[in-house]
Design an enzyme around this catalytic site. Sequence first.
Site, mmCIF file in Angstrom:
data_model
loop_
_atom_site.group_PDB
_atom_site.id
_atom_site.type_symbol
_atom_site.label_atom_id
_atom_site.label_comp_id
_atom_site.label_asym_id
_atom_site.label_seq_id
_atom_site.Cartn_x
_atom_site.Cartn_y
_atom_site.Cartn_z
ATOM 1 N N HIS A 272 0.893 -1.230 -0.283
ATOM 2 C CA HIS A 272 -0.021 0.053 0.075
ATOM 3 C C HIS A 272 0.878 1.323 -0.017
ATOM 4 C CE1 HIS A 272 -3.093 2.936 1.496
ATOM 5 N NE2 HIS A 272 -4.016 1.779 1.497
ATOM 6 N N GLU B 203 -0.697 1.428 -5.335
ATOM 7 C CA GLU B 203 -0.663 0.512 -4.412
ATOM 8 C C GLU B 203 -0.668 -0.554 -5.444
ATOM 9 O OE1 GLU B 203 -3.772 2.619 -1.884
ATOM 10 O OE2 GLU B 203 -3.598 0.505 -1.711
HETATM 11 O O1 TA6 Z 1 -6.199 1.657 -0.284
HETATM 12 C C1 TA6 Z 1 -7.107 2.376 -0.192
HETATM 13 C C2 TA6 Z 1 -7.928 2.390 0.949
HETATM 14 O O2 TA6 Z 1 -8.399 1.257 0.861
HETATM 15 C C3 TA6 Z 1 -8.820 3.306 1.215
HETATM 16 O O3 TA6 Z 1 -10.093 2.884 0.871
HETATM 17 C C4 TA6 Z 1 -8.504 3.960 2.505
HETATM 18 O O4 TA6 Z 1 -9.320 3.312 3.446
HETATM 19 C C5 TA6 Z 1 -7.118 3.536 2.646
HETATM 20 O O5 TA6 Z 1 -7.011 2.340 2.129
HETATM 21 C C6 TA6 Z 1 -6.632 3.674 4.096
HETATM 22 O O6 TA6 Z 1 -6.943 2.629 4.891
HETATM 23 P P1 TA6 Z 1 -6.443 2.531 6.469
HETATM 24 O O7 TA6 Z 1 -7.011 1.374 7.017
HETATM 25 O O8 TA6 Z 1 -4.960 2.585 6.430
HETATM 26 O O9 TA6 Z 1 -6.985 3.951 7.045
#
Ligand code: TA6
Length: 272
Positions: free
Chosen positions: A139, A243
């Site tokens: 990510h 990501e």
């Molecule tokens: O990768 C994008 C995502 O899934 C968004 O929907 C947002 O929630 C982000 O990840 C961050 O997630 P987190 O659990 O680290 O706040």
Amino acid sequence: MLEVSTAWSTAEIYLQGAHVTHFTKRNEPPLLFLSQCSRFEHGQPIRGGIPVIFPWFGPREGLGQHGFARVKTWELKEFAPASDGSVSLRFRLPDCPEASAFQPFNVDYIVTVSDSLKLELIVTNNSKTEEFVFEDCLHTYLEISDIRAISISGLRGTRYLDKVANFAEKTELDDAIHITSETDRIYLNTPGAVDISDPRLGRKIRIEKQASLSTVLWNPWSVKAQQMPDFGTEEYERMVCVESGNVASNQIRLPPGESSRLTVVLISNPIS
Ligand code: TA6
């Protein structure tokens, strides 16, 4: 936390989550964004760098968002400086109660620091009989000059799920994607490389990958930024998540005894 330095670069990696928070080539700004408001608390995800998402992506009924790997303290198994001056570190996800809900598996993560940053997430299904179904994703939070000034290419013509539009399925029509509002998209069946052009920083970041069919593009923009306790209200302007993984309909179905190897290489080059 481990600090690594090579002739080309420096990196920082936390044992919690085997989380790379910092990678900087000499004479360049940091490649990875790390929030000034990130918590560094046991069991709390770090906001920024490269969270390792496994064995599920997104929310899961009654369980944490984005799996448990990012909040576990991994073991450093190997530290190997190579003759070419690069340094590789291998981490293993320790056994944990949450893992008992899944087939027996091993997860190793190799981080190689050189003039680029290479990441390999290796999942092995130790079951003799059952397939192991899971999602994985690196990510990556990238540091950029200004979200309104960058463009992202390599996704034209691919299908994506638009989370901001209730997961409506759409087709990417742009050669160069510009982000001008909250963006949260899962691009499916995208095995190719993606480029992030940042003229203000005079840099192009290329994300090369193998064994990854999904690309996720995320920027929370201003409203979501204010709702995130571990993120600065203006920080959305200088970060973008691009990501690489296998999520949603691209999830992995790993046969007994087999391994998958998600590989991502982050490369930055000057642009005139
Ligand atoms: O990768 C994008 C995502 O899934 C968004 O929907 C947002 O929630 C982000 O990840 C961050 O997630 P987190 O659990 O680290 O706040």
